[in-house]
Design a protein around this motif. Structure first.
Motif, mmCIF file in Angstrom:
data_model
loop_
_atom_site.group_PDB
_atom_site.id
_atom_site.type_symbol
_atom_site.label_atom_id
_atom_site.label_comp_id
_atom_site.label_asym_id
_atom_site.label_seq_id
_atom_site.Cartn_x
_atom_site.Cartn_y
_atom_site.Cartn_z
ATOM 1 N N SER A 111 -7.500 8.297 -4.928
ATOM 2 C CA SER A 111 -7.825 9.953 -4.786
ATOM 3 C C SER A 111 -6.872 10.623 -5.622
ATOM 4 O O SER A 111 -7.350 11.609 -6.354
ATOM 5 C CB SER A 111 -8.123 10.444 -3.520
ATOM 6 O OG SER A 111 -9.321 9.817 -2.975
ATOM 7 N N ASN A 130 -4.428 -1.019 -1.987
ATOM 8 C CA ASN A 130 -5.198 0.053 -1.436
ATOM 9 C C ASN A 130 -6.617 0.315 -1.455
ATOM 10 O O ASN A 130 -7.105 -0.061 -2.520
ATOM 11 C CB ASN A 130 -4.576 1.302 -2.141
ATOM 12 C CG ASN A 130 -3.048 1.572 -2.306
ATOM 13 O OD1 ASN A 130 -2.451 2.349 -1.348
ATOM 14 N ND2 ASN A 130 -2.377 0.822 -3.016
ATOM 15 N N ALA A 131 -7.234 0.741 -0.446
ATOM 16 C CA ALA A 131 -8.764 1.066 -0.469
ATOM 17 C C ALA A 131 -9.273 1.618 -1.498
ATOM 18 O O ALA A 131 -8.540 2.690 -2.103
ATOM 19 C CB ALA A 131 -9.193 1.228 0.899
ATOM 20 N N ASN A 173 -11.066 4.118 -1.494
ATOM 21 C CA ASN A 173 -11.354 5.536 -0.964
ATOM 22 C C ASN A 173 -9.920 6.031 -0.460
ATOM 23 O O ASN A 173 -9.792 7.127 0.519
ATOM 24 C CB ASN A 173 -12.373 5.687 -0.100
ATOM 25 C CG ASN A 173 -12.156 5.053 1.322
ATOM 26 O OD1 ASN A 173 -11.034 3.983 1.400
ATOM 27 N ND2 ASN A 173 -12.970 4.978 2.552
ATOM 28 N N SER A 174 -8.838 5.280 -0.828
ATOM 29 C CA SER A 174 -7.465 5.777 -0.244
ATOM 30 C C SER A 174 -6.762 7.094 -0.788
ATOM 31 O O SER A 174 -7.343 7.347 -1.813
ATOM 32 C CB SER A 174 -6.504 4.541 -0.386
ATOM 33 O OG SER A 174 -6.363 4.189 -1.803
ATOM 34 N N SER A 175 -5.956 7.534 -0.123
ATOM 35 C CA SER A 175 -5.149 8.775 -0.695
ATOM 36 C C SER A 175 -4.814 8.616 -1.913
ATOM 37 O O SER A 175 -4.812 9.598 -2.803
ATOM 38 C CB SER A 175 -4.390 9.306 0.295
ATOM 39 O OG SER A 175 -3.276 8.317 0.398
ATOM 40 N N SER A 211 0.726 -1.127 -0.043
ATOM 41 C CA SER A 211 0.096 -0.004 0.001
ATOM 42 C C SER A 211 0.854 1.317 0.000
ATOM 43 O O SER A 211 2.045 1.497 0.474
ATOM 44 C CB SER A 211 -0.857 0.109 1.143
ATOM 45 O OG SER A 211 -0.001 0.299 2.169
ATOM 46 N N TYR A 212 0.336 2.401 -0.755
ATOM 47 C CA TYR A 212 1.112 3.661 -0.659
ATOM 48 C C TYR A 212 1.308 4.147 0.861
ATOM 49 O O TYR A 212 2.558 4.733 1.134
ATOM 50 C CB TYR A 212 0.308 4.726 -1.165
ATOM 51 C CG TYR A 212 0.751 5.984 -1.249
ATOM 52 C CD1 TYR A 212 2.050 6.265 -1.985
ATOM 53 C CD2 TYR A 212 0.090 7.014 -0.397
ATOM 54 C CE1 TYR A 212 2.370 7.720 -1.977
ATOM 55 C CE2 TYR A 212 0.660 8.221 -0.326
ATOM 56 C CZ TYR A 212 1.625 8.670 -1.334
ATOM 57 O OH TYR A 212 2.299 9.803 -0.934
ATOM 58 N N ASP A 213 0.327 3.889 1.820
ATOM 59 C CA ASP A 213 0.791 4.287 3.136
ATOM 60 C C ASP A 213 2.023 3.590 3.823
ATOM 61 O O ASP A 213 2.781 3.997 4.600
ATOM 62 C CB ASP A 213 -0.327 4.277 3.953
ATOM 63 C CG ASP A 213 -1.650 5.114 3.623
ATOM 64 O OD1 ASP A 213 -1.137 6.279 2.966
ATOM 65 O OD2 ASP A 213 -2.812 5.025 3.832
#
Length: 212
Positions: A121, A113-114, A116-118, A32-34
């Protein structure tokens, strides 16, 4: 972005930028990006943190540079000779092709990534804003009571909604099918919609935007 992309880049700078963007692509396909850290980006790209911060403010800055590379691959800005009635199809087609070239990466991005993740978006907003800018610039000489920005946002939102559904939410469609979906959602053929709105009162063009 700290590095000035408007100036001619040296071969060294080009190699550095490519190394960082390739590292980001690789990590996006894995996690994931986070969960991606600047240390990981630097390790994979084989550059120290100091070099990273010579070019980028943070990892979001690098991410936006990656989307810029997507855009440049699409040739979306070569729209000057496109007729108004072909502009909707052109914008959708160019962004579609850019995303299609990176379909595997986007598939992995969606996996890690979800919805609605950043990062989801981020890519959605980046290309939506590019589409808005192009539509506003191309149609700036149109005479209409409908605010040009509203028309541009309406088209761009619909185009990116369909592309997100295809590439992020994993519903495989051809470019032609994507265009048909957009036309159906807008309820009009291409940019004829703009001409239909000329001179209408506020409530009338709101109804048109909503497809009533």
């Amino acid at each position: 972005m700290k590095y000035d992309l408007t100036k001619k880049s040296t071969k060294g700078a080009q190699r550095t930028l490519r190394a960082f963007s390739d590292a980001m692509y690789k990590l996006l396909a894995e996690k994931s990006y986070d969960d991606i850290s600047i240390n990981e980006i630097c390790k994979i790209s084989n550059f120290p943190r100091a070099t990273f911060y010579n070019y980028f403010e943070d990892k979001k800055d690098l991410l936006n540079y990656c989307w810029l590379l997507f855009k440049e691959e699409s040739n979306i800005e070569q729209y000057y000779d496109v007729a108004d009635e072909d502009l909707q199809e052109y914008v959708l087609g160019q962004i579609f092709e850019a995303m299609d070239q990176h379909r595997e990466l986007l598939t992995q991005l969606a996996k890690h990534n979800a919805n609605n993740s950043s990062i989801v978006s981020s890519i959605y907003e980046y290309f939506k804003n590019e589409a808005i800018t192009i539509l506003k610039q191309h149609l700036k000489n149109q005479t209409s009571k409908v605010p040009l920005e509203l028309v541009a946002k309406h088209y761009s939102n619909t185009i990116l909604l369909v592309l997100k559904w295809i590439f992020i939410e994993n519903h495989p469609l051809s470019k032609r099918e994507a265009m048909e979906y957009v036309d159906e959602l807008l309820g009009r053929e291409a940019m004829e919609y703009v001409d239909e709105l000329l001179g209408r009162e506020a409530m009338e063009y709101v109804d048109e935007l909503l497809g009533k």
